[in-house]
Structure formats: structure tokens, C-alpha cells
Design an enzyme around this catalytic site. Structure first.
Site, short mmCIF file in Angstrom:
data_model
loop_
_atom_site.label_atom_id
_atom_site.label_comp_id
_atom_site.label_asym_id
_atom_site.label_seq_id
_atom_site.Cartn_x
_atom_site.Cartn_y
_atom_site.Cartn_z
N LYS A 1 3.49 39.20 -0.88
CA LYS A 1 1.98 39.16 -1.20
C LYS A 1 1.24 40.29 -0.78
CE LYS A 1 0.61 34.98 -1.47
NZ LYS A 1 0.39 34.47 -2.86
N GLU B 1 3.82 40.52 -5.65
CA GLU B 1 2.63 40.06 -6.06
C GLU B 1 1.74 41.51 -6.13
OE1 GLU B 1 -0.35 36.84 -4.88
OE2 GLU B 1 -0.55 38.59 -3.55
N LYS C 1 1.62 24.95 -2.75
CA LYS C 1 0.30 24.36 -2.44
C LYS C 1 0.62 22.75 -2.30
CE LYS C 1 -2.70 28.39 -3.72
NZ LYS C 1 -3.66 28.85 -4.72
N ASP D 1 -1.53 38.66 -9.98
CA ASP D 1 -2.28 37.83 -9.42
C ASP D 1 -3.82 37.97 -9.90
OD1 ASP D 1 -3.27 35.93 -7.42
OD2 ASP D 1 -3.88 37.50 -6.14
N ARG E 1 0.93 -1.33 0.00
CA ARG E 1 -0.02 0.10 0.09
C ARG E 1 0.96 1.19 0.04
NH1 ARG E 1 -3.69 0.15 -2.36
NH2 ARG E 1 -2.48 1.96 -3.33
#
Length: 287
Positions: free
Chosen positions: A172, A201, A140, A222, A105
Site C-alpha cells: 500500500k 496499490e 475492514k 485506489d 441473544r
């Protein structure tokens, strides 16, 4: 079938750590089901791809079985980064049956996840052919598997954005708001960021102009529309600035070619590692 593409080297330490963690989670104090079988029993097994995909994760797969029993031998029939067809055997295994079943597995989990990332990346890279755009991943990723997933992006032909918060500066929206504006955030990055690369950004064309005026070298656009992406490229080119423009946000297989056609230099896609549907592999004892 073997692939003519040369695959990047897998991160050896991450492979060992990932596998150790996976087996601790799955096998724990011991595989009680496999323990019912004779300790001296040996068997052969085969792993089959149930769908077309880009094979990725061989080092993780091998490490799983090495950790379960060093006597298990794995013979690959498809190269790392090679393409599989539905029903194609990708490898053969032979060794103590307890180890084969204990590792099944966890070994397949790594193949399924990493092959899915590589497959999705390869498809998007193909969609960019003929453009100047380079495909990038993001942060992410699944917790604890960042190096593995970013390796799979490279196998699929994409490139890595920063690995984490430590190897590049990315200013950001919240950083800019806290600093008091684009210019102030960029100045702070120059003052305290050392030699790390800096990306800022921006949310609109007004912030783009501010970032260009402030001397930014890499600007992330963005959630820009196609029209605004094209306008940003024109503004950069009008100024004759050697600035990297990166498109980010709401980009996928259906629109990535259109985004590339605007003339941006980089396209970052979180879905490469976040929205992953595992490829289907199965392992069966044979003989």
C-alpha cells in the site's frame, strides 16, 4: 424458502471460538434471569425474519444453543444462503427453557450480523451481472469476527481478498513510500515474499505505468475516478499484459455497476463487512 445455491462450508474452529467468546461475554458466570425458571421446564420456540434478507450464520446459531444445552434441537425452515420474506419463520427450536433463553441473544446476534453481510453482498453481486468484475471483501471487519464475516461474503456470492497480513503481500501507499517507490517495493516483495501473491496499490496513472513497467501481476487502483479506471484498463490492454486490475475505494451499491463497466477485473468493497446494518430477527416461545 430453500435456496438452490450451494453454500460454502463454515470454518468449524472459528465457529466454536466465536461462540465461546460470545457466551463468555453474555452469560459469564451464569444467566441469573433464566436461573429463576424451573430446571426441568421445556419449551418450543420459533425464530422469525422481520425483513427480506439472505439467511446466513446457521452454524454459529446452532453452536450457541448446543453450548447452552446439548438437548436443544434446531430445525431449519430456510437453507443457508436462502432468501427470506418479512414475517417468515426461519427455524424452530425445542428443549430446556433455560438454555433457550440463555442462548437467544447470542444466537440472534450471529444471524443478524452474518445475514446482513450476505444480503449486502448478494445485492452487489447481482449489480455486477453481465460484467467481468469479481466482488471482493477487505480486512475492514469487526475485530474477532473476520472469518465469520468473510464466510458470509462467500454465502452472498462474493469472493475473499486476503484473510490477513500473513497470506498475501499487499503493498500500500505507506509500504511504497517506506521502500522508496513502486519498483523498489515490488522488488523487495519478490526477494522476501516467497510464493505469496503480491498486489501493489497505486494512486494515479503515473504509478500505474511504473507498476506495469516493474512487472506487477495485480494492481489495486485506489480511489480512481471512472475516467481514470477506464484509462488504466486501456493502458493495460495496450501493453498486452495479463495483469489483474482491482478497483478500490468509495465503491457502493449506487456506483458499483459503473465501476464494473470500466473493464476492471476485481472490485473490493470494505462496506461489505464494515458498514453493516444488522438484519432483524426475533425469537419467541410458542405453544
Amino acid at each position: 424458502m430453500p435456496s438452490s445455491r450451494s453454500s460454502p462450508a463454515a470454518p468449524a474452529e472459528a465457529v466454536r471460538d466465536d461462540v465461546r467468546r460470545a457466551l463468555r461475554e453474555d452469560v459469564g458466570a451464569g444467566d441469573v434471569s433464566a436461573g429463576l425458571l424451573p430446571g426441568d421446564a421445556h419449551a418450543a420456540a420459533m425464530v422469525v425474519a422481520r425483513e427480506e434478507c439472505v439467511l446466513c450464520g446457521r452454524d454459529w446459531f446452532e453452536e450457541v444453543f448446543r453450548a447452552c444445552d446439548e438437548r436443544i434441537a434446531v430445525r431449519w425452515l430456510v437453507a443457508e444462503g436462502g432468501s427470506t420474506t418479512a414475517g417468515e419463520a426461519v427455524c424452530e427450536l425445542e428443549g430446556p427453557v433455560r438454555g433457550l433463553l440463555s442462548g437467544e441473544r447470542s444466537g440472534l446476534n450471529f444471524l443478524q450480523l452474518l445475514s446482513a453481510v450476505a444480503t449486502q453482498t448478494r445485492a452487489m453481486v447481482k449489480a455486477l451481472e453481465g460484467s467481468r468484475a469479481v466482488l471482493l471483501d477487505t480486512r475492514k471487519t469487526l475485530p474477532g469476527l473476520r472469518q465469520a464475516q468473510k464466510y458470509a461474503v462467500r454465502v452472498g456470492g462474493g469472493s475473499n481478498h486476503r484473510m490477513g497480513l500473513y497470506d498475501a503481500v499487499l503493498l500500500k501507499e505507506n509500504h511504497i513510500a517506506a521502500a522508496g517507490g513502486v519498483r523498489q517495493a515490488l522488488q523487495a516483495a519478490r526477494d522476501r515474499g516467497g510464493d505469496l501473491p503480491v498486489t501493489v496499490e497505486v494512486q494515479g496513472l503515473d504509478e500505474l505505468v511504473e507498476a506495469l513497467d516493474a512487472g506487477a501481476d495485480w494492481i489495486m487502483l485506489d480511489n480512481f475516478s471512472l475516467e481514470r479506471l477506464s484509462a488504466a484498463v486501456r493502458e493495460r490492454d495496450r501493453r498486452g499484459r495479463d495483469v489483474i486490475l482491482e478497483a478500490s475505494g468509495a465503491i457502493g451499491p449506487d456506483n458499483i455497476a459503473e465501476v464494473a463497466a470500466t473493464g476492471v477485473d476485481r472490485i473490493s468493497v470494505g462496506a461489505l463487512t464494515k458498514n453493516v446494518r444488522a438484519c432483524d430477527f426475533s425469537m419467541r416461545l410458542v405453544g
